[in-house]
Motif scaffolding. Structure first.
Motif, short mmCIF file in Angstrom:
data_model
loop_
_atom_site.label_atom_id
_atom_site.label_comp_id
_atom_site.label_asym_id
_atom_site.label_seq_id
_atom_site.Cartn_x
_atom_site.Cartn_y
_atom_site.Cartn_z
N MET A 1 0.84 -1.20 0.00
CA MET A 1 0.00 0.00 0.00
C MET A 1 0.87 1.26 0.00
SD MET A 1 -1.34 -0.87 3.79
CE MET A 1 -1.75 -2.48 3.14
N LEU A 2 0.24 2.40 -0.17
CA LEU A 2 0.91 3.70 -0.14
C LEU A 2 1.02 4.14 1.32
CD1 LEU A 2 -1.01 5.36 -3.14
CD2 LEU A 2 0.98 3.84 -3.18
N PRO A 3 1.65 5.29 1.60
CA PRO A 3 1.72 5.74 3.00
C PRO A 3 0.34 5.81 3.65
CG PRO A 3 3.17 7.05 1.63
CD PRO A 3 2.38 6.19 0.69
N LEU A 4 0.26 5.34 4.89
CA LEU A 4 -1.02 5.24 5.61
C LEU A 4 -1.39 6.53 6.33
CD1 LEU A 4 -0.34 1.70 7.08
CD2 LEU A 4 -2.18 2.26 5.46
N VAL A 5 -0.69 7.59 6.01
CA VAL A 5 -0.78 8.85 6.74
C VAL A 5 -1.98 9.69 6.30
CG1 VAL A 5 1.70 8.94 7.16
CG2 VAL A 5 0.78 9.82 4.99
N PRO A 6 -2.33 10.73 7.09
CA PRO A 6 -3.37 11.66 6.63
C PRO A 6 -2.97 12.29 5.30
CG PRO A 6 -2.79 12.07 8.94
CD PRO A 6 -1.78 11.09 8.41
N VAL A 7 -3.96 12.56 4.45
CA VAL A 7 -3.65 13.15 3.15
C VAL A 7 -3.42 14.65 3.31
CG1 VAL A 7 -4.84 11.40 1.82
CG2 VAL A 7 -6.11 13.42 2.58
N GLY A 8 -2.65 15.21 2.37
CA GLY A 8 -2.36 16.64 2.42
C GLY A 8 -2.76 17.30 1.12
N LEU A 9 -1.91 18.19 0.62
CA LEU A 9 -2.17 18.97 -0.59
C LEU A 9 -2.54 18.05 -1.75
CD1 LEU A 9 -2.01 21.89 -1.74
CD2 LEU A 9 0.31 21.31 -2.48
N GLY A 10 -3.67 18.32 -2.40
CA GLY A 10 -4.12 17.51 -3.52
C GLY A 10 -4.56 16.12 -3.08
N PHE A 11 -4.80 15.95 -1.78
CA PHE A 11 -5.22 14.67 -1.18
C PHE A 11 -4.17 13.58 -1.37
CE2 PHE A 11 -9.16 16.84 -2.73
CZ PHE A 11 -9.53 17.36 -1.50
N SER A 12 -2.92 14.01 -1.48
CA SER A 12 -1.83 13.06 -1.69
C SER A 12 -1.32 12.50 -0.36
CB SER A 12 -0.67 13.74 -2.42
OG SER A 12 0.48 12.92 -2.39
N PRO A 13 -1.11 11.18 -0.29
CA PRO A 13 -0.48 10.61 0.91
C PRO A 13 1.02 10.90 0.98
CG PRO A 13 -0.88 8.89 -0.71
CD PRO A 13 -1.48 10.14 -1.28
N TYR A 14 1.56 11.54 -0.07
CA TYR A 14 2.97 11.92 -0.08
C TYR A 14 3.16 13.40 0.29
CZ TYR A 14 3.77 7.41 -2.22
OH TYR A 14 3.81 6.05 -2.45
N ALA A 15 2.09 14.05 0.78
CA ALA A 15 2.18 15.45 1.21
C ALA A 15 1.41 15.61 2.51
CB ALA A 15 1.60 16.37 0.13
N SER A 16 1.74 14.76 3.48
CA SER A 16 0.95 14.63 4.70
C SER A 16 1.34 15.64 5.78
CB SER A 16 1.12 13.21 5.25
OG SER A 16 0.41 13.06 6.45
N PRO A 17 0.40 15.98 6.68
CA PRO A 17 0.76 16.79 7.85
C PRO A 17 1.55 16.00 8.90
CG PRO A 17 -1.57 16.23 7.91
CD PRO A 17 -1.05 15.78 6.58
N SER A 18 1.73 14.69 8.68
CA SER A 18 2.53 13.90 9.63
C SER A 18 3.02 12.63 8.96
CB SER A 18 1.70 13.51 10.85
OG SER A 18 2.40 12.58 11.66
N THR A 19 4.28 12.27 9.22
CA THR A 19 4.82 11.02 8.71
C THR A 19 4.53 9.86 9.66
OG1 THR A 19 6.79 10.00 7.74
CG2 THR A 19 7.12 11.21 9.77
#
Length: 514
Positions: free
Chosen positions: A47-65
């Motif tokens: 799976m992709l990062p399980l983190v909260p989504v950020g800019l553009g709803f991307s899991p690679y631009a999260s407010p927390s790692t």
């Protein structure tokens, strides 16, 4: 490979699971997907990062790692726990089945999560309070900063942390203490949501392990500037006195882009990280390894050398190569955590120092079949050139689906003559007649299954033979379709599982009966 013998698996982010609540979650559909993996003889769920989504709803631009994505919390499991009433989820909106409409989903799911927290406030015995406090205590090294960061973000209308009052942006201890008292409810709420995610995730992980399924997570090399990670650890990043990045990440111009890619993430001050024995990074690996069995380490080449772009530059053209932390980084962390079960994302232009770093630690790299035909017979992405210590893919979350790639539904960045040559080469290499061309996805799956690569992984879209409409992400764009594709429940068919299982068995990758 990290205790995983010759095997195969499927790439599917949990947000893409089916279900009635507008987005995949950790409820019944996740367990049904595990059952599908078992029926199909698979051993791995990536799976992709399980983190909260950020800019553009991307899991690679999260407010927390470190945090889990609260949108993945299952409403049905909250009903089972007594934190929601059955009536609360009886009539969800008419969400699209095959897409996540994030704007709509966020409003709906946050309403349910707010209700669940209000129930906990009124009836704390609905959860194991001791377990909750132990979780908060054990995870305090990141959770306290994250919960306060999110509470402050809410209090400031979602503003970037550099726009908060100076004493909060610079983390004045007195100001932080006052904020934590003033925003105590919001702070506790974010702690509680993380606890709910943690409990649901660990239950699903246990189910996977009980059924012989291992999990592969994902660590992006860089973190978002507007994150609890950067706000709480400014000393680890190249920032000016106001907290703004002075240099940012990206990749230089290449065959695909005349101006390169300017990602904009702040870059690490590796010398400072080294002085702390890479403590923050060690915590980062350790936290994810509590959730998953293997980790795909994104942009691995950045640990050998990375492209540094002055923050004032609008493109990636005027950057420079800077040495990364190299072998000392991995030696330090492995000394503390033991051998790291990493898969190195080594796509793109890879230099000998990157290969040397991978080989020194035995990290397997990746090979993507879609990239195999743009070169000649020496391409390392061609299955006849594979080595055993490798993870081979038909495509990744950043690629078109294999059917979309073959049909050329999306505009390609390659010149037409290169595309024509690649197609001719692929037809010959894959021994395609008209029938096989109609089932290009199964031909490609079979080709990888037959290879010597210890692990092969297929995006779920490729197993189903879906076209470009099912693509997960198009790099360099922020369109509404990125990160939003969803699987429909009726697509997890027994005949698909049976066909995949048959190929898995023929090529010696079958999950033994547990």
């Amino acid at each position: 490979m990290h205790g995983l013998p010759r095997s195969s698996g499927i790439l599917l982010h949990p947000t893409s699971l089916p279900g009635p609540f507008g987005i995949g979650d950790l409820g019944p559909s996740a367990y049904r997907f595990v059952d599908f993996l078992v029926a199909a003889g698979q051993r791995l769920w990536q799976m992709l990062p399980l983190v909260p989504v950020g800019l553009g709803f991307s899991p690679y631009a999260s407010p927390s790692t470190f945090a889990g994505n609260p949108l993945l919390i299952s409403p049905e499991r909250l009903v089972e726990a007594g934190l929601l009433q059955a009536d609360d989820i009886a009539s969800p909106p008419d969400f699209p089945e095959d897409r996540v409409d994030y704007d709509w989903v966020i409003v709906y799911k946050q309403h349910l999560l707010e209700k669940a927290y209000a129930t906990f406030e009124a009836h704390p015995d609905r959860v194991d309070e001791t377990d909750f406090w132990l979780f908060c205590e054990k995870q305090a090294f990141w959770l306290d900063d994250y919960a306060l960061f999110m509470a402050l973000k809410e209090a400031h209308g979602g503003a970037v942390w550099t726009e908060w009052p100076t004493e909060l942006a610079r983390r004045d201890p007195g100001a932080l203490h006052h904020a934590r008292q003033k925003l105590a409810r919001s702070f506790r709420k974010h702690q509680f949501w993380q606890y709910l995610f943690h409990r649901q995730w660990m239950d699903l992980r246990a189910y996977c392990h009980a059924h012989g399924i291992r999990l592969m997570g994902d660590i992006p090399i860089y973190v978002a500037h507007d994150s609890a990670d950067v706000w709480a650890n400014p000393h680890l990043f190249h920032l000016d006195e106001h907290g703004h990045p002075t240099v940012v990440a990206g990749v230089p111009p290449d065959y695909f882009s005349e101006t390169g890619q300017r990602w904009g993430n702040p870059l690490y001050r590796w010398e400072v990280s080294r002085e702390t024995d890479h403590h923050w990074w060690t915590q980062r690996f350790a936290a994810l390894l509590e959730k998953v069995d293997l980790i795909r380490l994104d942009h691995f080449r950045g640990f050998a050398a990375y492209w540094e772009i002055p923050a004032a530059e609008p493109t990636a053209v005027n950057g420079r190569w800077v040495p990364g932390p190299g072998a000392e980084f991995f030696e330090t962390i492995q000394h503390k955590l033991g051998p790291l079960p990493l898969v190195a994302e080594n796509l793109g232009v890879i230099t000998p120092d990157v290969t040397e770093l991978m080989e020194r630690f035995g990290f397997p790299g990746m090979a993507v079949l879609q990239f195999a035909f743009d070169d000649d017979a020496t391409s390392t992405f061609l299955p006849h050139n594979y080595i055993r210590n490798l993870v081979a893919y038909t495509g990744t979350h950043d690629n078109d689906t294999i059917v979309g790639w073959w049909r050329g539904q999306n505009k390609t960045t390659l010149p037409p003559e290169v595309v024509a040559r690649a197609k001719a080469y692929a037809r010959a290499y894959l021994d395609l007649d008209r029938k096989r061309e109609r089932e290009i996805h199964w031909t490609c799956i079979r080709t990888l299954m037959a290879s010597v690569a210890e692990l092969v992984v297929f995006p779920m879209q490729d197993v189903l033979g879906l076209g470009s409409e099912a693509r997960m992400n198009t790099p360099g764009t922020t369109g509404p379709h990125n990160w939003s594709w969803r699987l429909r429940a009726d697509q997890l068919r027994p005949d698909v599982a049976e066909r995949l299982r048959s190929l898995t068995e023929i090529y010696g990758r079958l999950l033994p009966a547990s």
